[in-house]
Design an enzyme around this catalytic site. Sequence first.
Site, PDB file in Angstrom:
ATOM      1  N   ARG A 145      82.271   9.449  23.842  1.00  0.00           N
ATOM      2  CA  ARG A 145      82.685   8.543  24.540  1.00  0.00           C
ATOM      3  C   ARG A 145      83.413   9.328  25.936  1.00  0.00           C
ATOM      4  O   ARG A 145      83.842   8.732  26.805  1.00  0.00           O
ATOM      5  CB  ARG A 145      83.690   7.652  24.035  1.00  0.00           C
ATOM      6  N   ARG A 202      89.807  -1.904  28.577  1.00  0.00           N
ATOM      7  CA  ARG A 202      88.431  -0.992  27.981  1.00  0.00           C
ATOM      8  C   ARG A 202      87.355  -0.767  28.895  1.00  0.00           C
ATOM      9  O   ARG A 202      86.636   0.251  28.831  1.00  0.00           O
ATOM     10  CB  ARG A 202      88.012  -1.886  26.757  1.00  0.00           C
ATOM     11  N   ARG A 221      82.957 -13.045  21.078  1.00  0.00           N
ATOM     12  CA  ARG A 221      82.606 -12.204  19.869  1.00  0.00           C
ATOM     13  C   ARG A 221      83.676 -12.411  18.746  1.00  0.00           C
ATOM     14  O   ARG A 221      84.914 -12.600  19.102  1.00  0.00           O
ATOM     15  CB  ARG A 221      82.482 -10.753  20.203  1.00  0.00           C
ATOM     16  N   LYS A 224      75.158  -2.079  22.204  1.00  0.00           N
ATOM     17  CA  LYS A 224      74.949  -0.965  21.624  1.00  0.00           C
ATOM     18  C   LYS A 224      74.697  -1.179  19.891  1.00  0.00           C
ATOM     19  O   LYS A 224      73.814  -0.878  19.284  1.00  0.00           O
ATOM     20  CB  LYS A 224      76.075  -0.179  21.624  1.00  0.00           C
ATOM     21  N   ARG A 282      88.966  -9.723  17.553  1.00  0.00           N
ATOM     22  CA  ARG A 282      89.562  -8.487  17.431  1.00  0.00           C
ATOM     23  C   ARG A 282      90.701  -8.540  18.232  1.00  0.00           C
ATOM     24  O   ARG A 282      90.718  -9.028  19.494  1.00  0.00           O
ATOM     25  CB  ARG A 282      88.624  -7.496  17.985  1.00  0.00           C
TER      26      ARG A 282
HETATM   27  P1  AMP Z   1      84.102  -0.064  19.736  1.00  0.00           P
HETATM   28  O1  AMP Z   1      84.038  -0.765  18.814  1.00  0.00           O
HETATM   29  O2  AMP Z   1      83.090   1.323  19.853  1.00  0.00           O
HETATM   30  O3  AMP Z   1      84.577  -1.052  21.088  1.00  0.00           O
HETATM   31  O4  AMP Z   1      85.516   0.735  19.662  1.00  0.00           O
HETATM   32  C1  AMP Z   1      86.924   0.380  19.419  1.00  0.00           C
HETATM   33  C2  AMP Z   1      87.998   1.283  19.814  1.00  0.00           C
HETATM   34  O5  AMP Z   1      87.788   2.457  18.969  1.00  0.00           O
HETATM   35  C3  AMP Z   1      87.783   1.850  21.207  1.00  0.00           C
HETATM   36  O6  AMP Z   1      88.281   0.822  22.132  1.00  0.00           O
HETATM   37  C4  AMP Z   1      88.721   2.997  21.033  1.00  0.00           C
HETATM   38  O7  AMP Z   1      89.921   2.773  20.994  1.00  0.00           O
HETATM   39  C5  AMP Z   1      88.141   3.727  19.717  1.00  0.00           C
HETATM   40  N1  AMP Z   1      86.986   4.554  19.778  1.00  0.00           N
HETATM   41  C6  AMP Z   1      85.910   4.232  19.248  1.00  0.00           C
HETATM   42  N2  AMP Z   1      85.033   5.131  19.326  1.00  0.00           N
HETATM   43  C7  AMP Z   1      85.581   6.201  20.009  1.00  0.00           C
HETATM   44  C8  AMP Z   1      85.431   7.298  20.439  1.00  0.00           C
HETATM   45  N3  AMP Z   1      83.917   7.867  20.422  1.00  0.00           N
HETATM   46  N4  AMP Z   1      86.216   8.239  21.066  1.00  0.00           N
HETATM   47  C9  AMP Z   1      87.659   7.717  21.233  1.00  0.00           C
HETATM   48  N5  AMP Z   1      88.034   6.351  20.698  1.00  0.00           N
HETATM   49  C10 AMP Z   1      87.067   5.419  20.292  1.00  0.00           C
END
Ligand code: AMP
Length: 219
Positions: A88, A173, A127, A13, A162
């Site tokens: 999400r 996740r 990553r 994404k 991370r």
């Molecule tokens: P990402 O970088 O998109 O993988 O997001 C990293 C973390 O941020 C996720 O595992 C969630 O803990 C939090 N997060 C990101 N976007 C959302 C969302 N739309 N709703 C809830 N938590 C989010």
Amino acid sequence: MKLVLLGAPGAGKGTIAKLLSASGGAVQISTGDILRGAVEAGSALGKRAQAFMSRGELAPDELVMDIMESRLREPDCAGGFLLDGFPRTIPQARALQELFGKLGIALDLAVNIEAPREVILDRLSTRRTCENPDCQEIYNIKSKPPAVEGVCDKCGGAVVQREDETPDAIAHRLRTYAQKTAPLIDFYRQRGLLLTTRSTNADAIIAAITTHLAERGTE
Ligand code: AMP
């Protein structure tokens, strides 16, 4: 171009959002980047989100909706946006539809980026990310390492793994994605807004999106 990008963590994404925003006027909005920035800055928002994020769980819907409502009201969104990692959950998707109604915005498309599980696991474990909250450039130790190990090419910040990209947090996740986010595929399909891509090649995914939008008469 007003898109929602759906897909498991590691599906691509962020890469697709960056490429599309570089070639047009649409801005990439990543809730993950915004939340990581808040954690780094030690803000009240970051303190609330941190525990959820480090466990690989989703932050609460109302917290994310507050962030997105103010972000979508910013003037740069008038030229289009690429929502990366948001919505999400079904409640977030419903709240987003309502917000679009309130702001007079019509979504063009939700792109569901599918990738094989082994590709996702490999990408997430290799990553690395720049920890500067204003940069957050993504690297990969196999396919796109920084020129100097551990140092960001763009800003000189530290390039790190991370906290939520340990094997346990990755597994969590992916389970969270299957339970809470995958149902959004049907949500957007039922509204006639879904395009699914099954490629691991970014150029092929971009081509599928732009062709689809051109066929529908959306630039
Ligand atoms: P990402 O970088 O998109 O993988 O997001 C990293 C973390 O941020 C996720 O595992 C969630 O803990 C939090 N997060 C990101 N976007 C959302 C969302 N739309 N709703 C809830 N938590 C989010």
